[in-house]
Design a protein around this motif. Sequence first.
Motif, short mmCIF file in Angstrom:
data_model
loop_
_atom_site.label_atom_id
_atom_site.label_comp_id
_atom_site.label_asym_id
_atom_site.label_seq_id
_atom_site.Cartn_x
_atom_site.Cartn_y
_atom_site.Cartn_z
N ALA A 45 16.98 0.74 -10.20
CA ALA A 45 16.45 1.56 -11.29
C ALA A 45 15.38 2.50 -10.75
CB ALA A 45 15.86 0.66 -12.38
N ASN A 46 15.62 3.79 -10.89
CA ASN A 46 14.67 4.81 -10.44
C ASN A 46 13.74 5.15 -11.60
OD1 ASN A 46 13.37 6.80 -9.00
ND2 ASN A 46 15.00 8.32 -9.22
N VAL A 47 12.46 4.74 -11.48
CA VAL A 47 11.50 4.96 -12.57
C VAL A 47 10.44 5.96 -12.13
CG1 VAL A 47 11.84 2.62 -13.44
CG2 VAL A 47 9.99 3.06 -11.82
N ASP A 48 9.55 6.33 -13.06
CA ASP A 48 8.43 7.18 -12.69
C ASP A 48 7.29 6.32 -12.16
OD1 ASP A 48 7.44 6.03 -15.00
OD2 ASP A 48 7.76 7.83 -16.22
N GLU A 49 6.25 6.99 -11.65
CA GLU A 49 5.18 6.28 -10.95
C GLU A 49 4.47 5.25 -11.82
OE1 GLU A 49 1.10 7.34 -8.46
OE2 GLU A 49 2.69 8.83 -8.62
N LYS A 50 4.26 5.58 -13.09
CA LYS A 50 3.48 4.67 -13.94
C LYS A 50 4.22 3.38 -14.28
CE LYS A 50 4.84 6.86 -18.34
NZ LYS A 50 4.37 7.61 -19.51
N HIS A 53 18.73 -6.78 -8.98
CA HIS A 53 18.07 -5.57 -9.45
C HIS A 53 16.87 -5.24 -8.56
CE1 HIS A 53 19.96 -5.32 -13.57
NE2 HIS A 53 20.27 -6.56 -13.24
N VAL A 54 16.66 -3.96 -8.33
CA VAL A 54 15.46 -3.48 -7.64
C VAL A 54 14.92 -2.30 -8.45
CG1 VAL A 54 14.57 -2.36 -5.55
CG2 VAL A 54 16.26 -4.20 -5.35
N VAL A 55 13.61 -2.31 -8.69
CA VAL A 55 12.96 -1.19 -9.39
C VAL A 55 12.16 -0.41 -8.36
CG1 VAL A 55 11.28 -0.53 -11.16
CG2 VAL A 55 12.82 -2.46 -11.57
N ILE A 56 12.42 0.89 -8.29
CA ILE A 56 11.71 1.75 -7.33
C ILE A 56 11.34 3.06 -8.01
CG2 ILE A 56 12.90 0.82 -5.31
CD1 ILE A 56 14.25 3.82 -5.55
N CYS A 57 10.47 3.79 -7.34
CA CYS A 57 10.20 5.18 -7.72
C CYS A 57 10.52 6.04 -6.51
CB CYS A 57 8.74 5.37 -8.14
SG CYS A 57 8.31 7.10 -8.45
N ALA A 58 11.63 6.77 -6.57
CA ALA A 58 12.07 7.57 -5.43
C ALA A 58 11.01 8.58 -5.02
CB ALA A 58 13.39 8.27 -5.75
N ASP A 59 10.29 9.13 -5.99
CA ASP A 59 9.24 10.10 -5.68
C ASP A 59 8.12 9.47 -4.85
OD1 ASP A 59 10.48 12.22 -6.89
OD2 ASP A 59 9.43 12.00 -8.80
N ILE A 60 7.72 8.25 -5.21
CA ILE A 60 6.69 7.55 -4.43
C ILE A 60 7.19 7.27 -3.02
CG2 ILE A 60 5.51 5.32 -4.16
CD1 ILE A 60 5.03 5.26 -7.13
N GLU A 61 8.44 6.80 -2.92
CA GLU A 61 9.01 6.51 -1.60
C GLU A 61 8.99 7.76 -0.72
OE1 GLU A 61 9.91 3.47 -0.55
OE2 GLU A 61 9.31 2.67 -2.49
N GLU A 62 9.26 8.91 -1.33
CA GLU A 62 9.26 10.15 -0.56
C GLU A 62 7.84 10.54 -0.16
OE1 GLU A 62 12.03 14.01 -0.62
OE2 GLU A 62 10.83 13.80 -2.43
N GLN A 63 6.87 10.28 -1.05
CA GLN A 63 5.48 10.61 -0.74
C GLN A 63 4.93 9.84 0.44
OE1 GLN A 63 2.89 10.45 -4.28
NE2 GLN A 63 4.62 11.11 -5.52
N ILE A 64 5.34 8.56 0.57
CA ILE A 64 4.78 7.74 1.65
C ILE A 64 5.53 7.89 2.97
CG2 ILE A 64 3.88 6.05 0.00
CD1 ILE A 64 6.13 4.18 0.76
N THR A 105 7.65 -1.72 0.06
CA THR A 105 8.28 -0.41 -0.11
C THR A 105 9.68 -0.61 -0.69
OG1 THR A 105 9.29 -0.40 2.08
CG2 THR A 105 7.04 0.50 1.90
N GLY A 106 10.25 0.47 -1.20
CA GLY A 106 11.62 0.40 -1.70
C GLY A 106 12.59 0.00 -0.61
N LEU A 107 12.35 0.48 0.63
CA LEU A 107 13.21 0.13 1.76
C LEU A 107 13.20 -1.38 1.99
CD1 LEU A 107 14.93 0.78 4.26
CD2 LEU A 107 12.81 1.15 5.53
N ASN A 108 12.00 -1.97 2.02
CA ASN A 108 11.91 -3.41 2.25
C ASN A 108 12.56 -4.21 1.12
OD1 ASN A 108 10.68 -3.17 4.71
ND2 ASN A 108 8.60 -3.40 3.94
N GLN A 109 12.37 -3.74 -0.11
CA GLN A 109 13.01 -4.41 -1.24
C GLN A 109 14.54 -4.37 -1.12
OE1 GLN A 109 11.44 -3.78 -5.35
NE2 GLN A 109 10.13 -2.26 -4.37
N LEU A 110 15.05 -3.19 -0.77
CA LEU A 110 16.51 -3.05 -0.65
C LEU A 110 17.07 -3.88 0.50
CD1 LEU A 110 17.38 0.71 -1.32
CD2 LEU A 110 18.21 -1.30 -2.54
#
Length: 357
Positions: free
Chosen positions: A201-206, A227-238, A258-263
Amino acid sequence: MGFKCGIVGLPNVGKSTLFNALTSTKNAQAANFPFCTIDPNIGVVNVPDKRLDELYQLSNSKKKINANITFVDIAGLVKGASKGEGLGNKFLSHIREVDAIVHLVRCFDSENIQHVNKVIDPIGDLETIKTEILLSDINQVEKKLHKNTKRKISEREIKLFEDVLKKLNKGEDINKYSDPEDQKILKEAGLISNKPYIIVANVDEKNVKSGNNYTKTLKEKYSEQKHVVICADIEEQITDLNDDEKISYMENIGLEKTGLNQLITTGYELLNLNTFFTSGPEESKAWTIRKNTNAQSAAGVIHTDFEKNFIRAETVSFVDFKKYGSAEKAKENGKMRIEGKDYLVNDGDVLFFRVNV
């Protein structure tokens, strides 16, 4: 062996942004219009493992080689893809080649990013993709059972495909064929419905820490899936931050992984994978195997000759290797075991293979 994950979803749900973030590249074009991705982008990512880092230091190795995971960013799918709509045929051919599927669904509202269906409906989006995959598999099996093709396959295959077709037409699970030969036939047929998948699930930062109503609805509807919940924008920022900056940033927003580690963690669980290590002065290396792999087969992951000429495996757990500082010291303290070909390798084993040369 590593594994290959295909990132799929409707257009503009954040696939390319996530791909770029996960692979720390800018290979995938990310833009606010459908079919931005036409050919799949492929990125090979090292699997972070602190145990390997420590073995590298303890053995004073010249090289450190992580296990890896391959991410494939596949073109956005639309309703009718199984009949060639959008980039359907191309999409479906690419997805047949992966080990597992990451179903990325949009779970955020934004007036700035258009959605192909105008409304944010993650369950509807996921069902669209699953339906197109199902229809594609039905078409694939029907081709196998066509009178001209039927003559070229065995009676066993005909019986199996007829049973699979019945299940597909009823929308039933085709993952429950336990016979290895049946599994091999279905894999070679390139069916997609039986591939394991993760719902991301791609969510916003909040909402990245606790999710939102969209993610809760998804988890309720697909309670048996991972299920994994991530924010693609945050992943790109870091992506461009160094390790210390990344840790600080994640602490500030309350993220542990991080989203990578979760995945990666979820993917290893999904595919029943373990990691074993080899470590010495030349290199320390992580190897990926299926759970319940025996020592002789694990040796074959390194080289087919190792499997063919296997004698034994000298085995130390990572915990004991770390405690005593080396394989030699662990052996002196009675912590090295001699294992035969049928030994089932445990996650974290450090192995030294003895083979006929």
